[in-house]
Design a protein around this motif. Structure first.
Motif, PDB file in Angstrom:
ATOM      1  N   LEU A  36       0.873  -1.132   0.078  1.00  7.84           N
ATOM      2  CA  LEU A  36      -0.254   0.083  -0.124  1.00  7.84           C
ATOM      3  C   LEU A  36       0.685   1.115  -0.007  1.00  7.84           C
ATOM      4  O   LEU A  36       0.721   2.126  -0.776  1.00  7.84           O
ATOM      5  N   PHE A  37       2.017   1.154   0.950  1.00  3.44           N
ATOM      6  CA  PHE A  37       2.748   2.608   0.988  1.00  3.44           C
ATOM      7  C   PHE A  37       3.711   2.518  -0.263  1.00  3.44           C
ATOM      8  O   PHE A  37       4.001   3.626  -0.635  1.00  3.44           O
ATOM      9  N   GLY A  38       4.208   1.499  -0.698  1.00  2.00           N
ATOM     10  CA  GLY A  38       4.935   1.499  -1.817  1.00  2.00           C
ATOM     11  C   GLY A  38       4.103   2.146  -3.033  1.00  2.00           C
ATOM     12  O   GLY A  38       4.524   2.693  -4.079  1.00  2.00           O
ATOM     13  N   LEU A  39       2.927   1.682  -3.291  1.00  2.00           N
ATOM     14  CA  LEU A  39       1.909   2.263  -4.175  1.00  2.00           C
ATOM     15  C   LEU A  39       1.881   3.543  -4.237  1.00  2.00           C
ATOM     16  O   LEU A  39       1.681   4.337  -5.067  1.00  2.00           O
ATOM     17  N   LEU A  40       1.315   3.941  -2.811  1.00  2.83           N
ATOM     18  CA  LEU A  40       1.208   5.521  -2.799  1.00  2.83           C
ATOM     19  C   LEU A  40       2.517   6.363  -3.002  1.00  2.83           C
ATOM     20  O   LEU A  40       2.466   7.368  -3.460  1.00  2.83           O
ATOM     21  N   ALA A  41       3.670   5.923  -2.551  1.00  3.33           N
ATOM     22  CA  ALA A  41       4.898   6.485  -2.834  1.00  3.33           C
ATOM     23  C   ALA A  41       5.023   6.469  -4.470  1.00  3.33           C
ATOM     24  O   ALA A  41       5.805   7.682  -4.954  1.00  3.33           O
TER      25      ALA A  41
END
Length: 108
Positions: A36-41
């Motif tokens: 999730l945070f990888g996608l957001l970044a």
């Protein structure tokens, strides 16, 4: 239009960390959070590549991880993975803020 390579590398490290947490410890939470945070970044890096002033998603993602992983590091004093992610997130926050200050128009 310059590509935000550091933001894309940061996104890849977040996703890889989530996968590594799942493979080593079987943590579905690490996998979900990392992806999730990888996608957001990654989306934030793409937006910043399109418009250098559009850094708010990147700043929010890195800032959130800085706080969360920083608190986890302070409670455990284990560098891996919380300390490393807090350090990388802090560097990203500093890079984003420096970029904002650099591209800010000067009023006379």
């Amino acid at each position: 239009m310059a590509v935000d390579w550091s933001g894309l590398c940061y996104a890849a490290l977040l996703a890889a960390g989530g996968v590594m947490g799942y493979v080593k410890a079987g943590s579905v939470t690490s996998l979900a959070a990392g992806l999730l945070f990888g996608l957001l970044a990654a989306v934030g890096a793409y937006l910043a590549s399109q418009n250098p002033k559009n850094v708010w998603l990147s700043l929010g993602t890195a800032g959130t991880l800085l706080v969360v992983m920083g608190l986890r590091f302070l409670s455990s004093w284990k560098f891996m993975p919380a300390g490393l992610m807090a350090l990388l997130s802090g560097l990203m926050v500093a890079k984003i803020i420096a970029g904002l200050l650099r591209t800010r128009p000067h009023k006379s």
